[in-house]
Design an enzyme around this catalytic site. Structure first.
Site, PDB file in Angstrom:
ATOM      1  N   ASN A  12      11.194   1.582  17.684  1.00  0.00           N
ATOM      2  CA  ASN A  12      12.534   1.179  18.341  1.00  0.00           C
ATOM      3  C   ASN A  12      12.977   0.973  19.462  1.00  0.00           C
ATOM      4  OD1 ASN A  12      15.259   2.694  18.830  1.00  0.00           O
ATOM      5  ND2 ASN A  12      15.044   3.796  19.164  1.00  0.00           N
ATOM      6  N   HIS A  99      20.521   8.922  15.796  1.00  0.00           N
ATOM      7  CA  HIS A  99      20.068   8.244  17.191  1.00  0.00           C
ATOM      8  C   HIS A  99      20.680   9.229  18.368  1.00  0.00           C
ATOM      9  CE1 HIS A  99      17.330   7.612  20.447  1.00  0.00           C
ATOM     10  NE2 HIS A  99      16.387   7.657  19.765  1.00  0.00           N
ATOM     11  N   GLU A 101      20.422   8.980  20.982  1.00  0.00           N
ATOM     12  CA  GLU A 101      21.399   8.133  21.720  1.00  0.00           C
ATOM     13  C   GLU A 101      23.132   7.606  21.796  1.00  0.00           C
ATOM     14  OE1 GLU A 101      17.992   5.976  22.848  1.00  0.00           O
ATOM     15  OE2 GLU A 101      17.602   6.601  24.149  1.00  0.00           O
ATOM     16  N   GLY A 175      11.927  10.084  25.845  1.00  0.00           N
ATOM     17  CA  GLY A 175      12.042   9.413  27.191  1.00  0.00           C
ATOM     18  C   GLY A 175      11.883  10.288  28.274  1.00  0.00           C
TER      19      GLY A 175
END
Ligand code: PGA
Length: 251
Positions: A12, A99, A101, A175
């Site tokens: 991704n 996702h 995000e 992340g």
């Protein structure tokens, strides 16, 4: 249960890559795939601006292409959006949906993800539906309840293992360099497998990917957890060597 499915390593790229570096990365992966049979199924999901160029760079390599989101409609007055049919037309076979995000930045709900998954299905794409708890939810002991709720709300009826994958991505692991323990991953994946039985004809064949700070040095351990059928890889998918090393661990 050990994974019996051919695993999927899905990159991704998120909002990363201008044409020169995106094409160079795709070419580097295609070159590796041509030199030796890929260790698992490989998928890259570049930003929409690079889909066509990346499709060309990986043509014939066996590497699959995916989008990072799609609209619920196949066309129309939706400025800035991209339909599943357009992704398919650009060479995609997959699309990432829901996702965290997107859920955070664009307030996407389970109900919206469900409608997008229907659109993906109608366009002939396999949806990678992302679910996962926040840190506060994990600390409150709600992880399994959250993933159950997200699964129930995000998956339309009538899907099967060829049209959907699940990506379990704890929001706090994305992340951050932090990952759940192997036992925690196995517990959630096992729970997801059971929950799928209520919604999908062949739950044992649905790939359940783990995502969130997957790196070359932790991928093998994560893949050894039960019911882990591959990885959704963000940051580490932007370097060909790292993505390939993770794919090796997915063998
Ligand atoms: P990460 O992202 O590997 O950079 O943690 C994973 C993802 O968000 O899909």
């Amino acid at each position: 249960m050990e994974a019996a499915l051919r695993r999927l390593a899905a990159g991704n790229w998120k909002m990363n890559g201008l044409r020169a570096d995106g094409v160079a990365l795709a070419r580097a992966l295609a070159t590796r795939a041509a030199a030796a049979p890929p260790p698992c199924e490989l998928l890259i999901c570049p930003p929409a601006t690079l889909l066509m160029a990346v499709a060309e760079a990986i043509a014939g390599s066996g590497i699959e292409l995916g989008g990072q989101d799609c609209h619920t409609s196949d066309k129309g007055a939706h400025t800035g959006d991209i339909s599943a049919a357009m992704l398919r037309d650009s060479g995609c076979r997959y699309v990432i949906l829901g996702h965290s995000e997107r859920r955070t930045d664009h307030h996407e709900s389970d109900a919206l993800v469900r409608e997008k998954a229907k659109a993906a299905h109608a366009a002939g794409l396999t949806a990678i539906v992302c679910i996962g708890e926040t840190l506060a939810e994990r600390q409150a002991g709600q992880t399994l309840a959250i993933v159950s709720r997200q699964l129930g709300g995000s998956l339309p009826e009538g899907l099967d293992s060829s049209t959907v994958c699940i990506a379990y991505e704890p929001v706090w692991a994305i992340g951050t360099g932090r990952t759940p323990t192997i036992a925690e991953v196995a517990a959630v994946h096992g729970h997801i497998r059971q929950a799928l039985a209520a919604r999908i004809a062949d739950p044992g064949n649905v790939r359940i990917l783990y995502g969130g700070s997957v790196k070359p040095d932790n991928a093998a351990a994560l893949m050894a957890a039960g019911d882990v059928d591959g990885a959704l890889i963000g940051g580490a998918s932007l370097a060909a060597a790292d993505f390939w090393a993770i794919a090796e661990a997915c063998r």
